[in-house]
Design a protein around this motif. Structure first.
Motif, PDB file in Angstrom:
ATOM      1  N   HIS A   1      27.311  64.924  18.512  1.00 55.98           N
ATOM      2  CA  HIS A   1      28.714  64.665  18.843  1.00 55.98           C
ATOM      3  C   HIS A   1      28.892  63.511  19.805  1.00 55.98           C
ATOM      4  N   PHE A   2      27.860  63.155  20.519  1.00 56.77           N
ATOM      5  CA  PHE A   2      27.991  62.027  21.450  1.00 56.77           C
ATOM      6  C   PHE A   2      26.645  61.337  21.617  1.00 56.77           C
ATOM      7  N   ASP A   3      26.736  60.053  22.002  1.00 55.43           N
ATOM      8  CA  ASP A   3      25.561  59.225  22.199  1.00 55.43           C
ATOM      9  C   ASP A   3      25.691  58.646  23.600  1.00 55.43           C
ATOM     10  N   LEU A   4      24.790  59.050  24.489  1.00 56.57           N
ATOM     11  CA  LEU A   4      24.943  58.649  25.892  1.00 56.57           C
ATOM     12  C   LEU A   4      24.652  57.167  26.115  1.00 56.57           C
ATOM     13  N   SER A   5      24.180  56.466  25.066  1.00 55.36           N
ATOM     14  CA  SER A   5      23.948  55.034  25.293  1.00 55.36           C
ATOM     15  C   SER A   5      25.266  54.281  25.410  1.00 55.36           C
ATOM     16  N   TYR A   6      26.348  54.795  24.868  1.00 50.44           N
ATOM     17  CA  TYR A   6      27.638  54.135  25.124  1.00 50.44           C
ATOM     18  C   TYR A   6      28.723  55.082  25.634  1.00 50.44           C
ATOM     19  N   MET A   7      28.405  56.361  25.755  1.00 46.08           N
ATOM     20  CA  MET A   7      29.391  57.322  26.246  1.00 46.08           C
ATOM     21  C   MET A   7      29.104  57.611  27.713  1.00 46.08           C
ATOM     22  N   PRO A   8      29.890  57.084  28.646  1.00 47.89           N
ATOM     23  CA  PRO A   8      29.646  57.411  30.051  1.00 47.89           C
ATOM     24  C   PRO A   8      29.831  58.917  30.269  1.00 47.89           C
ATOM     25  N   LEU A   9      29.011  59.513  31.123  1.00 41.48           N
ATOM     26  CA  LEU A   9      29.060  60.970  31.328  1.00 41.48           C
ATOM     27  C   LEU A   9      30.421  61.453  31.817  1.00 41.48           C
ATOM     28  N   LYS A  10      31.061  60.617  32.610  1.00 39.26           N
ATOM     29  CA  LYS A  10      32.379  60.989  33.114  1.00 39.26           C
ATOM     30  C   LYS A  10      33.363  61.152  31.949  1.00 39.26           C
ATOM     31  N   HIS A  11      33.298  60.214  31.019  1.00 39.83           N
ATOM     32  CA  HIS A  11      34.164  60.296  29.837  1.00 39.83           C
ATOM     33  C   HIS A  11      33.797  61.500  28.986  1.00 39.83           C
ATOM     34  N   LEU A  12      32.502  61.780  28.894  1.00 39.91           N
ATOM     35  CA  LEU A  12      32.059  62.919  28.103  1.00 39.91           C
ATOM     36  C   LEU A  12      32.639  64.221  28.661  1.00 39.91           C
ATOM     37  N   GLY A  13      32.604  64.364  29.985  1.00 42.64           N
ATOM     38  CA  GLY A  13      33.174  65.557  30.614  1.00 42.64           C
ATOM     39  C   GLY A  13      34.650  65.681  30.293  1.00 42.64           C
ATOM     40  N   TYR A  14      35.335  64.557  30.389  1.00 45.33           N
ATOM     41  CA  TYR A  14      36.778  64.538  30.112  1.00 45.33           C
ATOM     42  C   TYR A  14      37.040  64.934  28.655  1.00 45.33           C
ATOM     43  N   LYS A  15      36.266  64.318  27.755  1.00 45.74           N
ATOM     44  CA  LYS A  15      36.466  64.560  26.320  1.00 45.74           C
ATOM     45  C   LYS A  15      36.153  66.007  25.936  1.00 45.74           C
ATOM     46  N   ALA A  16      35.114  66.574  26.550  1.00 46.87           N
ATOM     47  CA  ALA A  16      34.732  67.961  26.232  1.00 46.87           C
ATOM     48  C   ALA A  16      35.884  68.922  26.542  1.00 46.87           C
ATOM     49  N   VAL A  17      36.628  68.615  27.604  1.00 48.83           N
ATOM     50  CA  VAL A  17      37.782  69.455  27.951  1.00 48.83           C
ATOM     51  C   VAL A  17      38.922  69.197  26.968  1.00 48.83           C
ATOM     52  N   VAL A  18      39.192  67.920  26.744  1.00 48.41           N
ATOM     53  CA  VAL A  18      40.333  67.531  25.913  1.00 48.41           C
ATOM     54  C   VAL A  18      40.257  68.092  24.492  1.00 48.41           C
ATOM     55  N   VAL A  19      39.066  68.075  23.885  1.00 49.46           N
ATOM     56  CA  VAL A  19      38.973  68.532  22.493  1.00 49.46           C
ATOM     57  C   VAL A  19      39.320  70.026  22.386  1.00 49.46           C
ATOM     58  N   ASN A  20      39.058  70.765  23.436  1.00 49.52           N
ATOM     59  CA  ASN A  20      39.408  72.182  23.448  1.00 49.52           C
ATOM     60  C   ASN A  20      40.887  72.406  23.703  1.00 49.52           C
ATOM     61  N   LEU A  21      41.433  71.644  24.645  1.00 50.90           N
ATOM     62  CA  LEU A  21      42.857  71.794  24.940  1.00 50.90           C
ATOM     63  C   LEU A  21      43.677  71.456  23.698  1.00 50.90           C
ATOM     64  N   SER A  22      43.192  70.482  22.931  1.00 54.43           N
ATOM     65  CA  SER A  22      43.880  70.090  21.706  1.00 54.43           C
ATOM     66  C   SER A  22      44.065  71.298  20.772  1.00 54.43           C
ATOM     67  N   ASP A  23      43.062  72.149  20.678  1.00 55.42           N
ATOM     68  CA  ASP A  23      43.175  73.346  19.834  1.00 55.42           C
ATOM     69  C   ASP A  23      44.184  74.350  20.399  1.00 55.42           C
ATOM     70  N   VAL A  24      44.297  74.394  21.719  1.00 53.77           N
ATOM     71  CA  VAL A  24      45.308  75.279  22.331  1.00 53.77           C
ATOM     72  C   VAL A  24      46.708  74.758  22.001  1.00 53.77           C
ATOM     73  N   TYR A  25      46.906  73.447  22.180  1.00 54.26           N
ATOM     74  CA  TYR A  25      48.230  72.866  21.904  1.00 54.26           C
ATOM     75  C   TYR A  25      48.584  73.000  20.422  1.00 54.26           C
ATOM     76  N   ALA A  26      47.552  72.959  19.557  1.00 53.80           N
ATOM     77  CA  ALA A  26      47.810  73.091  18.116  1.00 53.80           C
ATOM     78  C   ALA A  26      48.387  74.457  17.751  1.00 53.80           C
ATOM     79  N   MET A  27      48.309  75.418  18.691  1.00 52.67           N
ATOM     80  CA  MET A  27      48.943  76.722  18.463  1.00 52.67           C
ATOM     81  C   MET A  27      50.355  76.738  19.060  1.00 52.67           C
ATOM     82  N   ASN A  28      50.780  75.589  19.639  1.00 51.05           N
ATOM     83  CA  ASN A  28      52.059  75.470  20.349  1.00 51.05           C
ATOM     84  C   ASN A  28      52.005  76.216  21.692  1.00 51.05           C
ATOM     85  N   ALA A  29      50.797  76.399  22.228  1.00 46.20           N
ATOM     86  CA  ALA A  29      50.612  77.181  23.453  1.00 46.20           C
ATOM     87  C   ALA A  29      50.403  76.280  24.670  1.00 46.20           C
ATOM     88  N   HIS A  30      50.481  76.876  25.872  1.00 45.85           N
ATOM     89  CA  HIS A  30      50.188  76.169  27.123  1.00 45.85           C
ATOM     90  C   HIS A  30      48.771  76.483  27.536  1.00 45.85           C
TER      91      HIS A  30
END
Ligand code: ADP
Ligand code: MG
Length: 348
Positions: free
Chosen positions: A65-94
């Motif tokens: 899912h990710f390649d650390l040669s161009y994915m900074p770890l800080k961005h990876l942490g951010y993205k790991a959270v975001v992809v999950n929140l996206s599934d919550v919002y897809a239910m129209n939930a908070h």
């Protein structure tokens, strides 16, 4: 050791990701009254009183899912959270809480994990959620991150994948294809760097698409917008795998067909120009690229006046009877069946 009586050896690629999930979980029956929605949507929905609780989890694996040669770890942490929140919002939930589990090899020093967690912390602040737990263990190879997100919603407001009705409008938020083209640019630069480590890539003209790949956002704003406009979609799903595969999930679960108009698909000019540069068809990218984390929804025609002036929402087609099938109506006005090529993690 548990003896494995099953002598057959069926390759996982024969089933594909969704076939595999179906196969492994087909015997699981729902027995609890509190389980409103189990496996099969963007998130599970549980009821413990007036409010429903939404739960979803995703696992990200280094090299898949990710390649650390161009994915900074800080961005990876951010993205790991975001992809999950996206599934919550897809239910129209908070979204309200997350847990974070990691497996790390000793290749990673403390400072690397601090970077990862700085990204997680930023996402928690931006999306206003609490980090309430997780698990930490070692790994023999690479890094794994699993995030579980929890959200809440009044039961009457939950939006599932299965509510689309014939004549509903098919609507998408934002624009699509950017994350995939950003990945193409990053992969190309990685190859150039391997040959010439002193090369300084000029990535200015790819700023938007690279950001779409490295720092995606979940559409919390769209959930608020829909609420403000008093529009409750009839069905919704987030676009993690590409438009065609998400449309197929939505139509299959709703027992309907659809006409998707090629000329309506929203594309950023940077996606169009980069597709030209790479000599790839932009519609193919929109249909089969992944990781845009936009929302795909169906809304009743009555709600069209409420959304029509909004630049964040684009009508890309409409829902038909199931018998009509799922089609792409091309610019040349020919109809071709929609097929999911998507992102198949098991074929990579
Ligand atoms: P998404 O792309 O929205 O994250 P997935 O395709 O990963 O959704 O999952 C589809 C559904 O299958 C979800 O309800 C998810 O919880 C469920 N699921 C996925 N993998 C498993 C598994 N290994 N065991 C049980 N349920 C699973
Ligand atoms: Mg999803």
């Amino acid at each position: 050791m548990i003896e494995d009586k099953n002598q057959q050896r069926t390759p996982l690629s024969e089933l594909g990701e969704f076939g595999l999930i179906d196969h492994l979980t087909k015997n699981f029956k729902i027995s609890k009254k509190s389980t409103i929605k189990g496996i099969g949507d963007d998130a599970a929905v549980l009821n413990f009183g007036k409010k429903n609780v939404v739960v979803t989890t995703d696992l990200l694996v280094e090299g898949v899912h990710f390649d650390l040669s161009y994915m900074p770890l800080k961005h990876l942490g951010y993205k790991a959270v975001v992809v999950n929140l996206s599934d919550v919002y897809a239910m129209n939930a908070h979204a309200t809480q997350i847990t974070v589990s990691i497996a790390v090899s000793n290749r990673f020093p403390l400072e690397a994990l601090e970077e990862l967690y700085a990204g997680i912390e930023t996402a928690a602040k931006v999306y206003d959620i609490d980090v309430v737990g997780g698990d930490t263990t070692s790994s023999k190879s690479g890094l794994l991150i699993s995030v579980t997100a929890i959200g809440e919603i009044n039961s009457e407001n939950a939006v599932y994948r299965n509510g689309a009705k014939p004549n509903d409008l098919l609507v998408v938020s934002g624009d699509i294809g950017g994350a995939y083209m950003g990945l193409q640019v990053l992969e190309r630069e990685k190859e150039v760097f391997k040959v010439n480590p002193n090369s300084q890539p000029d990535l200015d003209k790819y700023t938007y698409i690279i950001e779409r790949q490295l720092k995606p956002e979940a559409r919390k704003d769209i959930i608020k917008l829909l609420n403000d406009l008093e529009v409750k979609p009839t069905a919704m799903i987030d676009i993690s795998d590409g438009l065609s595969s998400e449309i197929m999930h939505l139509c299959t679960q709703s027992n309907v067909g659809c006409d998707l108009y090629e000329n309506k698909i929203p594309l950023d000019p940077e996606v169009i120009s980069t597709c030209e540069e790479f000599n790839i068809d932009s519609t193919t990218i929109a249909l089969n690229g992944g990781e845009d984390y936009e929302l795909l929804m169906t809304i009743s025609q009555e709600d069209f006046p409420k959304i029509k002036a909004n630049p964040s929402l684009t009508v890309i087609g409409f829902i038909t009877e199931k018998a009509a099938g799922m089609h792409l109506v091309t610019r040349a006005e020919t109809k071709i069946p929609i097929q999911a090529q998507g992102w198949n993690a098991l074929n990579k």
